[in-house]
Design an enzyme around this catalytic site. Structure first.
Site, PDB file in Angstrom:
ATOM      1  N   GLY A 254      15.967 -38.505   2.918  1.00 60.16           N
ATOM      2  CA  GLY A 254      15.863 -39.901   2.551  1.00 60.16           C
ATOM      3  C   GLY A 254      14.548 -40.513   2.994  1.00 60.16           C
ATOM      4  O   GLY A 254      13.699 -39.852   3.608  1.00 60.16           O
TER       5      GLY A 254
ATOM      6  N   GLU B 176       0.818  -1.205   0.000  1.00 58.27           N
ATOM      7  CA  GLU B 176       0.000   0.000   0.000  1.00 58.27           C
ATOM      8  C   GLU B 176       0.858   1.265   0.000  1.00 58.27           C
ATOM      9  O   GLU B 176       0.501   2.265  -0.637  1.00 58.27           O
ATOM     10  CB  GLU B 176      -0.920   0.011   1.233  1.00 58.27           C
ATOM     11  CG  GLU B 176      -1.906  -1.146   1.284  1.00 58.27           C
ATOM     12  CD  GLU B 176      -1.382  -2.320   2.095  1.00 58.27           C
ATOM     13  OE1 GLU B 176      -2.189  -2.957   2.785  1.00 58.27           O
ATOM     14  OE2 GLU B 176      -0.153  -2.601   2.018  1.00 58.27           O
TER      15      GLU B 176
END
Length: 379
Positions: A313, A56
């Protein structure tokens, strides 16, 4: 007041502006703003980086005096609190805008309707709910942290068609092709942090950073948005419960923040000779003497991590699934077969009924080079 086609178009523009900040705004949300007067755009802007002016403010600066009696389109409720910048709601009041159209209310307890109240008490018309779903999609990590007090977690993996991530001996470079690896850089660049376990570090000695030259090869990345100098590297988080890392691994000799998560402290003096900014986070251990993931989520929420990208993993990935901490599962699958002795994708407990299995919703399937990318969400 019902929204018009013009309202929709201006909010679409505000959304496209907000999207430009997705590589740099963390831990703040992505926000775009457009100011319109007499049917024409007089100001626009987006939030670029935490600690800098909000969307803004940029739009008001561009509009100047033309902001008086104008309509403001903003993708997130204007802030109402004093942080590193002043409240945007008060800036809009001071500028004299006539109407503010807001895509969604800010779930941050520091705002949560407060910005709207400031505007309405000043006599400004406020309408909420235009393109809300699209605005939410731009800030899923921020929304998850506000709602669940933890980051939004994406687990990323790569596999062959038969669901293997590596050969029995651990070789895995490369299952997927260069296009898929460039695509990974695109997603990495949007994360607050990238997490893995020490076993992956021992096996692969990864950098876990965003490689800009590979990022440029992604078909979804526009280099005009961000230069290499402007690239924000995600924080690298390594789970090392018993301090087994030597600190001679590659990632510690690259600049940027590295958080080592352990259950016992190590001498911080060991960190001083490394290029990385290393911090140790101590969390409780679970019953297996590993990092308790729920406790880690509390720590990451306190450090304002919105989006957490997990590259790990099968065992650690399985732990995230078992703890119901996976919001998104991205799988890059290559048209290759590694055989039944290859390493599995995700280690999960044995299920006895189909009601017990992990269920996912397929969000998208996209061909990326010679591979495919499957994005799945938890049900």
């Amino acid at each position: 007041m019902p929204f018009t086609d013009s309202d929709n178009n201006f909010m679409q523009l505000a959304l496209s502006l907000a999207k430009k900040g997705r590589f740099t705004t963390s831990p703040n949300p992505n926000v775009g703003c457009v100011i319109v007067k007499d049917g024409g755009i007089v100001g626009e802007g987006f939030h670029q980086k935490a600690g800098t002016p909000h969307a803004e403010v940029h739009a008001l600066a561009m509009a100047g005096a033309q902001a008086a009696n104008a309509t403001c389109y903003v993708t997130l409720e204007p802030c109402a609190h004093f942080g590193r910048t002043g409240p945007c709601a008060l800036a809009l009041v001071k500028a004299g805008v006539k109407r503010v159209i807001v895509a969604m209310v800010d779930p941050n307890p520091k705002v949560a309707g407060g910005g709207i109240r400031i505007l309405e008490e000043a006599g400004i018309q406020v309408d909420v709910g235009l393109l809300t779903a699209e605005a939410e999609a731009l800030n899923l990590g921020f929304l998850t942290r506000m709602k669940y007090k933890r980051p939004r977690i994406t687990v990323k993996m790569a596999s062959s068609l038969d669901g293997k991530t590596a050969l029995k001996n651990g070789q895995s470079k490369w299952i997927t092709g260069p296009s898929a690896r460039a695509d990974v850089q695109y997603y990495r660049a949007q994360q607050s942090a990238i997490l893995t376990g020490n076993q992956t570090v021992f096996a692969d000695d990864p950098s876990l950073n965003v490689r800009y030259q590979e990022l440029l090869k992604s078909t979804d990345f526009d280099s005009a948005i961000m230069s290499e100098a402007e690239l924000r590297q995600p924080i690298r988080i390594i789970l090392d419960s018993q301090n087994k890392l030597s600190l001679n691994e590659k990632l510690f000799d690259l600049p940027g923040k590295v958080w080592i998560v352990s259950t016992v402290a190590r001498d911080s003096a060991e960190f001083s000779s490394k290029k990385a900014q290393i911090e140790q986070i101590i969390v409780p251990a679970n019953s297996d003497d590993q990092v308790d993931l729920q406790a880690l989520m509390i720590a990451l929420n306190a450090r304002e991590i919105n989006d957490l990208w997990v590259e790990a993993g099968a065992t650690l990935a399985g732990e995230f699934f078992k703890k119901d901490l996976v919001d998104e599962f991205i799988l890059y699958q290559a048209p290759k077969l590694l055989g039944d002795q290859g390493r599995n994708l995700v280690n999960l407990p044995e299920f006895s009924t189909m009601n017990d299995i992990v269920k996912l919703q397929l969000h998208s399937v996209v061909k990326v080079g010679e591979d495919i990318r499957l994005i799945n969400h938890r049900e």
